[in-house]
Scaffold this active site. Structure first.
Site, PDB file in Angstrom:
ATOM      1  N   ASP A 225      34.049  42.492  42.106  1.00  0.00           N
ATOM      2  CA  ASP A 225      34.088  41.436  43.099  1.00  0.00           C
ATOM      3  C   ASP A 225      32.666  41.357  43.659  1.00  0.00           C
ATOM      4  O   ASP A 225      31.913  42.329  43.596  1.00  0.00           O
ATOM      5  CB  ASP A 225      35.084  41.800  44.203  1.00  0.00           C
ATOM      6  CG  ASP A 225      34.945  40.903  45.406  1.00  0.00           C
ATOM      7  OD1 ASP A 225      35.105  39.686  45.250  1.00  0.00           O
ATOM      8  OD2 ASP A 225      34.650  41.431  46.503  1.00  0.00           O
TER       9      ASP A 225
ATOM     10  N   ASP B  61      31.328  39.372  46.957  1.00  0.00           N
ATOM     11  CA  ASP B  61      31.136  39.446  48.404  1.00  0.00           C
ATOM     12  C   ASP B  61      31.791  40.676  49.007  1.00  0.00           C
ATOM     13  O   ASP B  61      32.978  40.937  48.802  1.00  0.00           O
ATOM     14  CB  ASP B  61      31.698  38.185  49.059  1.00  0.00           C
ATOM     15  CG  ASP B  61      30.888  36.959  48.703  1.00  0.00           C
ATOM     16  OD1 ASP B  61      29.824  36.759  49.310  1.00  0.00           O
ATOM     17  OD2 ASP B  61      31.318  36.214  47.798  1.00  0.00           O
TER      18      ASP B  61
END
Length: 285
Positions: free
Chosen positions: A22, A24
């Site tokens: 992922d 952010d």
């Protein structure tokens, strides 16, 4: 598309391992403190070494679009780009060439074109939620809607009412053949407090589907798959691989859904896990 990123990590002629991140609040720390950035640069160098020596393919799977990613990469002065990026919550997939050029993955484009996903479907669904069920979704206009991803906020009321409303949203999305992501918002990533992200996407897209697609594309055994995340929308992805970890800075919602958590946050936590996994591999050799 005018976005061109940094050079990608070293490229191997064969692929033995896949690592999914992922972006952010996992790979990219929004606070960007000096300590976090130094750990990020250390992680980059280690990943480049793994890519070259262990035949590792690396990808970012993120809710951000390419322009947001480009801005964040420049802000942190990252040196390397991954081998592929699944942007807009895994609805768009791009291969990253050695020089940083982004090329849309043709097989994924075909999957999108064959879907029945349209903006009219989403508009009608949101209208039905409001008119028939009194469930209000607030458009996330700060990000802008994309062709294959429509973002809304659902603001919480009582716990009972919230669960009731979210279940209705899930039901309507399912019967209309629409993919759905719902997860508690993360204020550290700029989201509001006491709200949920509600994202409508084509069926058979999203983070989990990208992971499955890449595993099949590169014929990598499930035992050689690794993923890292921090929020509720990462959990399905983490459960799809052999080594799926939340970072220590993960949200409470994510922690309630997945038990593998690193001891440290951000890049430090990622490095701890990777050095342990690949260190043990060397010992076995």
């Amino acid at each position: 598309m005018n976005v061109k990123l940094n050079k990608s990590f070293s490229v191997s002629s064969e692929i033995k391992y896949l690592i999914f991140f992922d972006f952010d609040e996992t790979y990219y720390p929004h606070a960007c403190t000096e300590e976090q950035l130094n750990s990020l640069y250390e992680l980059e160098e280690y990943l480049n070494k793994l890519s070259k020596e262990q035949a590792v393919k690396i990808g970012w799977i993120t809710g951000s679009d390419l322009y947001q990613i480009d801005h964040k990469v420049n802000r942190t002065k990252m040196v390397y780009s991954p081998h592929f990026i699944a942007s807009n919550l895994g609805t768009e997939v791009y291969d990253v060439r050695e020089n940083g050029q982004l090329i849309a993955n043709k097989e994924w484009v075909s999957r999108l074109q064959n879907s029945s996903f349209t903006s009219n479907k989403i508009t009608e669904l949101v209208r039905e939620l409001n008119n028939q069920f009194r469930i209000k979704l607030v458009e996330q206009t700060q990000l802008g809607q994309k062709r294959y991803k429509f973002n809304y906020y659902y603001y919480m009321s009582s716990q009972t009412q919230t669960q009731h409303d979210l279940n209705i949203i899930r039901h309507l999305a399912k019967i209309n053949g629409i993919g759905l992501n719902i997860n508690r918002c993360n204020p550290n990533a700029g989201d509001p407090e006491d709200a949920f992200d509600v994202d409508f996407i084509p069926k058979y897209t999203g983070k989990k589907e990208v992971v499955k697609f890449m595993i099949n594309l590169y014929k990598v055994p499930i035992t050689n798959t690794i993923a890292f995340g921090d929020s509720g929308n990462d959990v399905d992805m983490l459960k799809t691989v052999q080594h799926g970890y939340l970072l220590a800075n993960a949200t409470a919602e994510a922690r309630s859904l997945h038990h593998k958590v690193t001891q440290s946050d951000y890049s430090k936590g990622i490095l701890e896990v990777l050095k342990n996994i690949f260190g043990n591999m060397k010992k076995e050799d």
